[in-house]
Design an enzyme around this catalytic site. Structure first.
Site, short mmCIF file in Angstrom:
data_model
loop_
_atom_site.label_atom_id
_atom_site.label_comp_id
_atom_site.label_asym_id
_atom_site.label_seq_id
_atom_site.Cartn_x
_atom_site.Cartn_y
_atom_site.Cartn_z
CD1 TRP A 170 -11.23 -3.35 16.56
CD2 TRP A 170 -11.15 -1.16 16.22
NE1 TRP A 170 -10.09 -2.89 17.18
CE2 TRP A 170 -10.02 -1.55 16.98
CE3 TRP A 170 -11.30 0.19 15.89
CZ2 TRP A 170 -9.06 -0.64 17.42
CZ3 TRP A 170 -10.35 1.09 16.31
CH2 TRP A 170 -9.25 0.69 17.07
CE LYS A 225 -8.57 -2.28 13.98
NZ LYS A 225 -7.21 -2.53 13.48
CG ASP A 285 8.70 1.23 -18.03
OD1 ASP A 285 9.22 0.87 -19.09
OD2 ASP A 285 7.52 1.62 -17.95
CD GLU A 337 12.03 2.62 -21.39
OE1 GLU A 337 11.79 1.87 -22.33
OE2 GLU A 337 11.14 3.09 -20.65
#
EC number: 2.4.1.18
Length: 644
Positions: free
Chosen positions: A73, A108, A300, A355
């Site tokens: 490519w 791509k 968290d 949390e």
């Protein structure tokens, strides 16, 4: 990363409609915002269903394209440019009346920027899991662990060493859930795993990915649930090896400008209102569940996700106005709603823990009832109380009413995980509970060959009482940070420039409880007895305890839970003979747990063969009473004889 603000107070049941409203809970004036959150979550889910084929498909982490960038490519053939809105784009005109890109073509897309070296791990032979996931435990007894510090040796412990040496220890102790910290890849070891650079990589410093899979698989074979301490509250600001400026901007995954930075954590903050950020984070959860077979997550920094002020400089007082309005990051709340819905929909036995110190209502209520959907929240006010009292109060001034209030001050209908100390209390600059209690004598008098001094007697006694009352009264789950079960000495500090890159404090000294000549084994054995007694009687998944006595003068607390009678004497010097305590159910009681047992480093002042007979006379609002001998700094747990 635990904030240091106080947990809000509230204690009403959230249990009704599926329209986002939460009735009879003091939230009546805020039905509008609650409904708005619910509607926004439902709209996101509806949009994802319509445009992405549903949450399951939207959150898949697999990549179907397998071509590499070296297959001929041309990487430079079509350069994109950034438009006025910060988006890279390119226009390809039609050629000879035909579209520039043919139907069903492969495309791509490549971003060119300096990158950090990485290894693509895709072995030809995949790890084959041998054991299925355990069922969700009725009682969550959580062992919080960090693989790297899990050895007495001054080094980074490996996954394989943890599997061989620590898993059997956890099983023997009686814990049924492991919460693994610092697994997501982080460049800086001393960050405790909270500055994530690669969200889809297990930290390579402990070994290969298959070694982590073997760890989890082995734990499953022991019937132990394994949770990942997941960090979706922020990300490392590193550019070369993190998400920051990944596409050349500060706002691909994060809020742009000042809103995208956490001033205390020195890190980047996600834009939870972005479609692609949701895809990234939800697929990240799926990745850890599917690839590594984790059983759920401890999220968290949830307080930071819930509010635009991130909890900084905010001491939540419990007023409902604090949970609504401009200070709430509605996108963060909605992301957590969607994440919990997806996890519980796809993995019914999964566990999620928040949390959060703010006490936001409905955090642990299902989305269908208008809540955020967590299974548990951490009771972060409890360890703060113990440290404050040990620093500032004499034992005789401990307030039994305040202790009981802090331990029971939680939102009924929303499950809480209680703990006396976690990793936060172990960090450098602080001390473990036993270190606060014994200080210098931990170096001189923890041997059974040395004198059993008043300081050591007090330390062992209160360490056991604190952990047992937290376990039995403080919540619907219990958490312990590794090593604290036996009173780990000193603090936790990772190798860094400030300590000469030393590993001396970045380890857990499991050799201490294994030495029969040291008193650490007494605390270790008591902790194990506590876990296995809960396994038998199930107080964590039983209704909240009935506290019948909080005697300030005697420093005695009495309560019942799961058919057990708990009696605590916190008095520093007074023992009580024939002490009368109320109990609801009549019968003959026997001792099932005695903190004064010689096996647990006690003085053996209580005859454990004693049978306690109830008297049909109301006492402390209970139908019956019985009488016990309760020595100073001792806890007894009694059960009906027929349940032994």
């Amino acid at each position: 990363m635990a904030e240091t603000i106080n947990q809000a107070s509230s204690n009403s049941v959230l249990d009704k409609p599926a329209d986002g409203s939460v009735p009879n809970d003091g939230t009546e004036p805020f039905k509008g915002p609650l409904k708005q959150r619910y509607a926004k979550a439902q709209k996101w889910i509806g949009d994802i269903n319509a445009s992405e084929g549903g949450l399951e498909k939207f959150s898949r982490h697999d990549i179907s394209a397998t071509d590499s960038y070296t297959d001929g490519w041309n990487r430079d053939s079509h350069e994109m440019t950034k438009n006025d809105f910060g988006t890279f784009e390119i226009t390809l005109p039609a050629q000879n009346g035909q579209p520039a890109i043919a139907h069903d073509s492969k495309i791509k897309d490549l971003s060119v920027s300096p990158v950090y070296d990485a290894r693509f791990w895709n072995p030809p032979t995949k790890y084959q899991f041998k054991n299925s996931r355990p069922k969700k435990p009725l009682s969550a007894r959580v062992y919080e662990a960090h693989v790297g510090i899990s050895s007495p040796e001054p080094k980074v412990t490996t996954y394989k060493e943890f599997t061989a040496n620590v898993l059997p220890r956890i099983k023997k102790l009686g814990y049924n859930v492991i919460q693994l910290m610092a697994i997501m890849e982080h460049a800086y070891y001393a960050s405790f795993g909270y500055q994530i650079n690669s969200f889809f990589a297990a930290s390579s410093r402990y070994g290969f990915p298959d070694d982590l899979k073997e760890l989890i698989d082995t734990a499953h074979g022991m019937g132990i649930t394994v949770l990942l301490d997941v960090v979706h509250s922020h990300a490392s600001k590193n550019v070369l090896d993190g998400l920051n400026n990944f596409d050349g901007t500060d706002h691909q995954y994060f809020h742009g400008g000042p809103r995208g930075s956490h001033e205390l954590w020195d890190s980047r903050l996600f834009n939870y209102g972005s479609h692609e950020v949701l895809r990234f984070l939800l697929s990240n959860l799926r990745f850890w569940m599917e690839e590594y077979h984790f059983d759920g997550f401890r999220f968290d920094g949830v307080t930071s996700m819930l509010y635009t002020h991130h909890g900084i400089g905010t001491g939540f007082s419990g007023g409902y106005h604090e949970y609504f309005g401009d200070n709430v990051d509605e996108d963060g709340v909605v992301y957590l709603m969607i994440a919990n819905e997806m996890l519980h929909q796809l993995y019914p036995d999964s566990i999620t823990i928040a949390e959060d110190v703010s006490g936001m209502p409905a955090l642990c209520v299902a989305l269908s009832l208008g809540g955020v959907g967590f299974d548990y929240r951490l009771a972060m006010a409890i360890p703060d109380l113990y440290i404050k009292w040990l620093k500032e109060k004499q034992d005789i001034d401990w307030d039994m009413g305040a202790l009981c209030f802090t331990l029971t001050n939680r939102r009924h209908g929303e499950k809480t995980i209680a703990y006396a100390e976690s990793h936060d209390q172990a960090l450098v600059g602080d001390k473990s509970l036993l270190f606060w209690l014994c200080d210098a004598e931990m170096y001189t008098n923890m041997s059974t060959l040395s004198a059993f001094t008043p300081v050591i007697e007090r330390g062992l006694g209160l360490h056991k009482l604190i952990r047992l009352i937290t376990h039995a009264l403080g919540g619907e789950g219990y958490l312990n940070f590794e090593g604290n079960e036996f009173g780990h000495p000193e603090w936790l500090d990772f190798p860094r420039e400030g300590n000469g890159n030393s590993f001396h404090y970045a380890r857990r000294q499991f050799n201490l409880p294994d030495d029969d000549l040291l008193r650490y084994r007494f605390l270790n054995d008591f902790d194990s007895k506590m876990q296995w007694t809960e396994e038998k009687y199930g107080w964590l998944h039983s209704p909240q305890a009935y506290v019948s006595l909080k005697n300030e003068q005697d420093k005695v607390i009495v309560f019942e839970r799961a058919g057990l009678l708990f009696i605590f004497n916190f008095h520093p010097s007074e023992s009580f003979t024939d002490y009368r305590v109320g109990v609801e159910e009549a019968g003959t009681y026997r001792i099932v747990l005695n903190s004064d047992s010689e096996a647990f480093g006690g003085l053996n002042r209580v005859d454990e063969s004693t049978r306690f007979f109830t008297t049909d006379f109301a006492w402390n609002n209970r139908k019956n009473f019985l009488q016990v001998y309760i020595p100073t700094r001792v806890a007894l747990v009694l059960a009906l004889e027929q349940t032994l």
